[in-house]
Design an enzyme around this catalytic site. Structure first.
Site, short mmCIF file in Angstrom:
data_model
loop_
_atom_site.label_atom_id
_atom_site.label_comp_id
_atom_site.label_asym_id
_atom_site.label_seq_id
_atom_site.Cartn_x
_atom_site.Cartn_y
_atom_site.Cartn_z
N ARG A 34 0.85 -1.18 0.00
CA ARG A 34 0.00 0.00 0.00
C ARG A 34 0.89 1.24 0.00
O ARG A 34 2.07 1.18 0.33
CB ARG A 34 -0.89 0.02 1.25
CG ARG A 34 -2.00 -1.02 1.24
CD ARG A 34 -2.67 -1.07 2.61
NE ARG A 34 -3.17 0.23 3.03
CZ ARG A 34 -3.40 0.57 4.29
NH1 ARG A 34 -3.15 -0.27 5.26
NH2 ARG A 34 -3.87 1.76 4.58
N SER A 91 0.48 3.99 1.89
CA SER A 91 0.53 4.77 3.12
C SER A 91 1.93 4.75 3.72
O SER A 91 2.73 3.83 3.47
CB SER A 91 -0.48 4.22 4.14
OG SER A 91 0.00 3.02 4.71
N LYS A 139 -3.59 -7.90 10.63
CA LYS A 139 -4.94 -7.59 11.10
C LYS A 139 -5.85 -7.12 9.96
O LYS A 139 -7.07 -7.18 10.09
CB LYS A 139 -4.91 -6.55 12.22
CG LYS A 139 -4.49 -5.15 11.80
CD LYS A 139 -4.48 -4.20 12.99
CE LYS A 139 -4.05 -2.79 12.60
NZ LYS A 139 -4.96 -2.16 11.65
N ASP A 140 -5.27 -6.65 8.85
CA ASP A 140 -6.06 -6.21 7.70
C ASP A 140 -6.39 -7.34 6.74
O ASP A 140 -7.19 -7.16 5.82
CB ASP A 140 -5.31 -5.12 6.91
CG ASP A 140 -5.11 -3.85 7.71
OD1 ASP A 140 -5.93 -3.58 8.61
OD2 ASP A 140 -4.13 -3.12 7.44
N THR A 153 -10.98 7.40 18.42
CA THR A 153 -10.61 6.10 17.86
C THR A 153 -11.63 5.72 16.80
O THR A 153 -12.82 6.03 16.94
CB THR A 153 -10.56 4.99 18.93
OG1 THR A 153 -10.31 3.73 18.27
CG2 THR A 153 -11.85 4.89 19.71
N SER A 162 -12.01 2.50 15.88
CA SER A 162 -12.18 1.06 16.05
C SER A 162 -13.35 0.74 16.97
O SER A 162 -13.38 1.19 18.12
CB SER A 162 -10.89 0.45 16.63
OG SER A 162 -11.12 -0.83 17.17
N ARG A 169 -13.91 -2.15 18.18
CA ARG A 169 -13.37 -3.04 19.21
C ARG A 169 -12.84 -2.21 20.39
O ARG A 169 -13.15 -2.51 21.56
CB ARG A 169 -12.24 -3.89 18.62
CG ARG A 169 -11.43 -4.67 19.65
CD ARG A 169 -10.20 -5.31 19.02
NE ARG A 169 -9.32 -4.34 18.39
CZ ARG A 169 -8.39 -3.63 19.04
NH1 ARG A 169 -8.23 -3.77 20.34
NH2 ARG A 169 -7.62 -2.77 18.39
N ARG A 170 -12.07 -1.18 20.08
CA ARG A 170 -11.52 -0.33 21.14
C ARG A 170 -12.62 0.42 21.86
O ARG A 170 -12.64 0.49 23.09
CB ARG A 170 -10.51 0.65 20.54
CG ARG A 170 -9.24 0.00 20.04
CD ARG A 170 -8.40 0.96 19.21
NE ARG A 170 -7.16 0.35 18.73
CZ ARG A 170 -6.51 0.72 17.65
NH1 ARG A 170 -6.98 1.72 16.92
NH2 ARG A 170 -5.40 0.11 17.27
#
Length: 315
Positions: A12, A14, A84-85, A131, A133, A135-136
């Site tokens: 990628r 980034s 994780k992606d 955030t 996320s 999850r967070r």
């Protein structure tokens, strides 16, 4: 080895992705000084959609699809992902050729510069935490009901007292000095695969698979296999507040054991379901790690995970 001495790496565009890809490039170059490993960078769907949280998009291959297309048409020979992606089911003909030694997988608190606080529980009531996320957010709402959690994309320059970011990303960006607090498992379980780099390649490319073997870290592979197995069984992804914690346990009988703790939470943090299993794994214990993930997922389902999953599908 063939006479082809150039192997192209896909990445990628980034900043963090390129840093991670160069890490892989450097490791390969040290092991194979006679070969060349040029990098081709490209923009993925996830890079293009900047005004919407990832969990609202619905696409499972946000940061991988374009890279995998390039791999399929042989524009590149290998691609580097943040594990994780990477979806838990890969396209036909693709494998994870190597998983490198994992950075700290935990999440970190980055307090706004100028504030005197160091910990989340020191922040005044009503402080805004940024955030993107779910999850967070779900776990932190449970632990810190006095704080306000806001998606960073709602206002990138918003009045945040702190941001929650991955320790691994901050480390690779050389921003360790900005970490105010690393959140322990008692507060935050990390994302599946967080902190690990995966190198994907074509399953029939024997030469690349052999080359990538120098990057492989067995312990990281075992941990991430268990985590990804659990996630696959739950059919979860970026849109589901699922967290994990894995660690090796040394036992008195000298048998190596891997512990996996998994959780799933309601978006508002009102309910968190958790399960824990420890299983013996040997040096080649991929099958055992895979079963470990399935066992944890099964317990979560018994405790009501499907109710949360069905609710999330309606949102």
């Amino acid at each position: 080895m063939s006479n082809n001495e150039t192997f192209t790496i896909g990445s990628r565009k980034s900043q963090l992705a390129l840093i991670q890809t160069r890490q892989v490039q450097t490791a390969l170059q040290l092991s194979y000084p006679d070969f060349e490993f040029p990098i081709i960078s490209m923009t993925t769907i996830g890079d293009q959609i900047l005004n919407k949280p990832l969990f609202q998009i619905g696409e499972k291959s946000l940061f991988t699809k374009e890279l995998e297309i390039a791999l399929q048409n042989k524009s590149v020979d290998l691609v580097v992902h943040s594990l994780k992606d990477l979806p838990t089911t890969l396209p036909d003909g693709m494998i994870i050729g190597a998983i490198m030694k994992r950075e700290n997988p935990k999440d970190a608190v980055v307090i706004k510069q100028g504030l005197k606080f160091r910990l989340l529980d020191e922040l005044p009531e009503g402080s805004i935490i940024g955030t993107s996320s779910v999850r967070r957010t779900a776990q932190l709402k449970k632990a810190f009901p006095n704080l306000v959690f806001q998606d960073i994309l709602d206002d990138p320059n918003g009045p945040y007292s702190a941001l929650i970011l991955a320790v691994a990303g901050l480390t690779r960006l050389d921003l360790n000095n900005r970490i105010s607090q690393i959140l322990p498992p008692s507060i935050m379980h990390h994302a599946v695969g967080q902190g690990a780099l995966a190198v994907e390649c074509r399953a029939d490319d024997v030469q690349i698979i052999q080359i990538l073997s120098v990057l492989e870290d067995k312990d990281t592979r075992l941990c991430c296999t268990a985590e990804r197995s659990m996630l696959r069984a739950l059919e979860g992804g970026c849109s589901v507040p699922i967290g994990v914690h894995t660690e090796f346990i040394e036992s008195h009988d000298c048998k190596r054991k891997l512990k996996l703790v998994g959780l799933i939470a309601r978006l508002d943090g009102s309910e968190i379901i958790q399960a824990e299993v420890t299983k013996i794994v040997d040096e080649d214990g991929i099958d055992a790690a895979d079963e470990l993930g399935k066992e944890v997922a099964s317990i979560l389902v018994e405790k009501g995970a499907n109710d949360i999953l069905e609710e999330l599908k309606k949102n």
